[in-house]
Scaffold this active site. Structure first.
Site, PDB file in Angstrom:
ATOM      1  N   CYS A 113       0.815  -1.225   0.000  1.00 16.65           N
ATOM      2  CA  CYS A 113       0.000   0.000   0.000  1.00 16.65           C
ATOM      3  C   CYS A 113       0.847   1.272   0.000  1.00 16.65           C
ATOM      4  CB  CYS A 113      -0.961  -0.001   1.184  1.00 16.65           C
ATOM      5  SG  CYS A 113      -2.123  -1.361   1.146  1.00 16.65           S
ATOM      6  N   HIS A 246      -3.476   7.271   2.551  1.00 16.37           N
ATOM      7  CA  HIS A 246      -3.885   5.983   1.968  1.00 16.37           C
ATOM      8  C   HIS A 246      -5.305   5.681   2.439  1.00 16.37           C
ATOM      9  CE1 HIS A 246      -4.142   1.901   0.816  1.00 16.37           C
ATOM     10  NE2 HIS A 246      -3.929   1.395   2.017  1.00 16.37           N
ATOM     11  N   ASN A 276     -10.269  -0.051  -0.324  1.00 15.81           N
ATOM     12  CA  ASN A 276      -8.805   0.053  -0.254  1.00 15.81           C
ATOM     13  C   ASN A 276      -8.220  -0.460  -1.570  1.00 15.81           C
ATOM     14  OD1 ASN A 276      -6.083  -0.295   0.211  1.00 15.81           O
ATOM     15  ND2 ASN A 276      -6.336  -1.195   2.256  1.00 15.81           N
TER      16      ASN A 276
END
Ligand code: UT7
Length: 319
Positions: A113, A246, A276
């Protein structure tokens, strides 16, 4: 002195939308649980046969149009992805071919990520050193193929998508400062351990996660790295016009913003619509905020991320 600057952004989301209500029919979950624990309402899912490089190409074309840069001018391509088209060659090389160019440097960045922040920082270093003039940096992910769709604790969290930026040399600073960190001692907390060996998959090909461990770690390190990056640039947190974290969980985003004393009105969030999207989440959110006019010239934008590894990092940008 040579600086690097982002001069165009682009993004792509696959057509298919999977809502929380759709998930209620697939696993033992509820729209209310997903919304209240994560902030996610829906996510996009790549079509059969649609690859990370296809999504990267669409996002890259938008970034090229926005910046006026032609494919032939790009001399560095970095693709941040945990879901490459294949084991090798890199998705960056496949993207280069789809862009119809040859000769530029092209490689993938694997920091899960945090991949986009790692890739952006790497491109910034290459541009500032004078080695390359124009870089295409992409985050592209198809997590829907890494998920166990029977595991309610993970399958509701992720989505597919891509975001891209074009960066070039500039007399004025665009990227002000970047900080990257990792702690490999915690690599088992969030992982997909599968690998190919002798024609068979070894390990678990699906993503597994100790969610609450990731949650606590994320809030801690995102707060620390934001302070380090902003204070290290001789700015105050109140100088930040936009925080683009994020997009993993709205509660992580809210807790971090609160600790940083940044009001939620200054935080770009897309987690409700995208879920996500790992390395794609920051460039996707950035592109949306640039295109809807929230991000304006000379503003200070703080990008920050945390992911498996653990890896984490932040980049401070003057737009
Ligand atoms: O990109 C970086 C990687 N990922 C992250 O940043 C994610 C970080 N972690 C999180 O976002 C949160 O920890 C989660 C959203 C994954 C979980 O939220 P939580 O508040 O930490 O819940 P929990 O793991 O403590 O689980 C609470 C309960 C459990 O039931 P019991 O044991 O209390 O009876 C789970 O079995 O919720 C249950 N549960 C669900 N219930 C309905 C777990 N998933 C679901 C679900 N629907 N989808």
């Amino acid at each position: 002195m040579i600086h690097s600057k982002i001069i165009g952004t682009g993004s792509y989301l696959p057509k298919k939308i999977l809502t929380n209500h759709d998930l209620e029919l697939m696993v033992d979950t509820t729209d209310d649980w997903i919304r209240s624990r994560t902030g996610i309402v829906q996510r996009h899912i790549a079509a059969d046969g649609e690859m990370a490089s296809d999504m990267a190409l669409n996002a890259s074309r938008e970034a090229m149009d926005a910046s006026g840069i032609k494919a032939g001018e790009i001399d560095l391509i970095i693709v941040a992805t945990t879901t490459p088209d294949m084991i090798f060659p890199s998705t960056a090389c496949i993207l280069q071919n789809k862009l119809g160019i040859k000769g530029s440097a092209a490689f993938d960045m694997q920091a899960v990520c945090s991949g986009f922040i790692y890739a952006l920082t790497t491109a910034d270093m290459f541009i500032r050193s004078g080695k390359y003039r124009t870089a295409l940096v992409v985050g592209t992910e198809i997590y829907s193929r890494l998920l166990d769709w029977n595991d309610r604790s993970t399958c509701v969290l992720f989505g597919d998508g891509a975001g891209a930026v074009l960066m070039t040399q500039s007399n004025q600073p665009g990227i002000l400062s970047s900080h990257l960190r990792a702690d490999g001692s915690q690599h088992k907390v969030l992982s997909a351990t599968g690998s190919s060996c002798g024609g068979k998959v070894q390990g678990n090909p699906f993503l597994t996660m100790e969610g609450s461990v990731v949650f606590k770690f994320a809030v801690k390190v995102l707060t620390e790295i934001a302070h380090e990056t902003v204070i290290g640039s001789n700015l105050q947190m109140s100088d930040i016009d936009w925080l683009i974290p994020h997009q993993a969980n709205i509660r992580i985003i809210q807790s971090t913003a609160k600790k940083l004393d940044i009001p939620m009105e200054k935080v770009i969030t897309t987690v409700d619509k995208h879920g996500n999207t790992s390395a794609a989440s920051i460039p996707l959110a950035l592109d949306i905020a640039v295109r809807d006019g929230r991000i304006k010239q000379d503003q200070h934008i703080l990008l920050e991320s945390v992911g498996a590894g653990f890896t984490w990092g932040a980049t401070l940008v003057r737009w």
